[in-house]
Scaffold this motif. Sequence first.
Motif, mmCIF file in Angstrom:
data_model
loop_
_atom_site.group_PDB
_atom_site.id
_atom_site.type_symbol
_atom_site.label_atom_id
_atom_site.label_comp_id
_atom_site.label_asym_id
_atom_site.label_seq_id
_atom_site.Cartn_x
_atom_site.Cartn_y
_atom_site.Cartn_z
ATOM 1 N N LYS A 131 0.843 -1.194 0.000
ATOM 2 C CA LYS A 131 0.000 0.000 0.000
ATOM 3 C C LYS A 131 0.880 1.247 0.000
ATOM 4 N N SER A 132 0.436 2.267 -0.690
ATOM 5 C CA SER A 132 1.194 3.500 -0.868
ATOM 6 C C SER A 132 1.033 4.450 0.314
ATOM 7 N N PHE A 133 2.150 5.009 0.760
ATOM 8 C CA PHE A 133 2.112 6.029 1.805
ATOM 9 C C PHE A 133 1.349 7.261 1.321
ATOM 10 N N VAL A 134 1.642 7.718 0.110
ATOM 11 C CA VAL A 134 1.006 8.936 -0.398
ATOM 12 C C VAL A 134 -0.505 8.751 -0.499
ATOM 13 N N ALA A 135 -0.943 7.617 -1.015
ATOM 14 C CA ALA A 135 -2.388 7.359 -1.108
ATOM 15 C C ALA A 135 -3.017 7.302 0.282
ATOM 16 N N THR A 136 -2.360 6.619 1.209
ATOM 17 C CA THR A 136 -2.893 6.515 2.576
ATOM 18 C C THR A 136 -2.963 7.883 3.224
ATOM 19 N N TRP A 137 -1.914 8.687 3.068
ATOM 20 C CA TRP A 137 -1.882 10.044 3.637
ATOM 21 C C TRP A 137 -3.012 10.899 3.065
ATOM 22 N N LEU A 138 -3.177 10.870 1.745
ATOM 23 C CA LEU A 138 -4.249 11.671 1.128
ATOM 24 C C LEU A 138 -5.631 11.185 1.547
ATOM 25 N N PHE A 139 -5.822 9.877 1.604
ATOM 26 C CA PHE A 139 -7.110 9.340 2.061
ATOM 27 C C PHE A 139 -7.382 9.744 3.507
ATOM 28 N N ASP A 143 -5.246 9.557 13.182
ATOM 29 C CA ASP A 143 -4.836 8.775 12.018
ATOM 30 C C ASP A 143 -3.947 9.575 11.075
ATOM 31 N N VAL A 144 -4.253 10.848 10.857
ATOM 32 C CA VAL A 144 -3.399 11.670 9.992
ATOM 33 C C VAL A 144 -1.990 11.737 10.585
ATOM 34 N N ILE A 145 -1.897 11.965 11.875
ATOM 35 C CA ILE A 145 -0.588 12.044 12.527
ATOM 36 C C ILE A 145 0.117 10.686 12.496
ATOM 37 N N LEU A 146 -0.618 9.597 12.717
ATOM 38 C CA LEU A 146 -0.023 8.262 12.635
ATOM 39 C C LEU A 146 0.562 7.984 11.260
ATOM 40 N N VAL A 147 -0.176 8.349 10.217
ATOM 41 C CA VAL A 147 0.322 8.137 8.864
ATOM 42 C C VAL A 147 1.584 8.966 8.642
ATOM 43 N N GLY A 185 0.321 -5.677 8.749
ATOM 44 C CA GLY A 185 1.419 -5.110 9.514
ATOM 45 C C GLY A 185 2.587 -4.621 8.691
ATOM 46 N N ARG A 186 2.413 -4.553 7.374
ATOM 47 C CA ARG A 186 3.494 -4.102 6.491
ATOM 48 C C ARG A 186 3.569 -2.582 6.460
ATOM 49 N N ASP A 187 4.779 -2.063 6.359
ATOM 50 C CA ASP A 187 4.983 -0.626 6.222
ATOM 51 C C ASP A 187 4.396 -0.140 4.904
ATOM 52 N N LEU A 188 4.200 1.159 4.801
ATOM 53 C CA LEU A 188 3.646 1.742 3.586
ATOM 54 C C LEU A 188 4.767 2.083 2.605
ATOM 55 N N ALA A 189 4.547 1.768 1.354
ATOM 56 C CA ALA A 189 5.549 2.001 0.312
ATOM 57 C C ALA A 189 5.737 3.497 0.069
ATOM 58 N N GLY A 190 6.981 3.926 -0.010
ATOM 59 C CA GLY A 190 7.297 5.312 -0.333
ATOM 60 C C GLY A 190 7.323 6.245 0.857
ATOM 61 N N SER A 214 8.651 10.327 0.776
ATOM 62 C CA SER A 214 7.578 11.325 0.717
ATOM 63 C C SER A 214 7.192 11.946 2.048
ATOM 64 N N LYS A 215 7.739 11.472 3.154
ATOM 65 C CA LYS A 215 7.270 11.942 4.456
ATOM 66 C C LYS A 215 7.523 13.433 4.674
ATOM 67 N N GLY A 216 8.656 13.949 4.214
ATOM 68 C CA GLY A 216 8.971 15.363 4.428
ATOM 69 C C GLY A 216 7.980 16.293 3.767
#
Length: 99
Positions: free
Chosen positions: A5-13, A50-54, A64-69, A73-75
């Motif tokens: 799963k994508s970090f960017v997609a999860t963050w935007l969602f 959840d936003v802060i967790l992401v 339990g897998r980390d998010l891709a990217g 992209s975190k910065g």
Amino acid sequence: MPPQKSFVATWLFAWLFGYFGIDRFYLGKIGTGILKLITVGGFGLWYLIDVILVLAGGQHDKHGRDLAGYQQSKGIAWVVTIVVWLLGGVSGVLYGLQG
């Protein structure tokens, strides 16, 4: 297993549709997605958490897998989130001063 799963997609969602649990559904966490949906993001508190967790890298998919990217992209995700929240707060104050 590699991240699926994508970090960017999860963050935007989480950021844009978190009140409806879309981020949780995307990560395969259907039960908590439904709870988040019927409580409108846990009355706003669960949404914020959840936003802060992401952003902090604490959110994982249902396996339990980390998010891709995340590392790449975190910065920019932190900067965009903080700037938009600050601009929203400033515009709210300015709007309140007009009325």
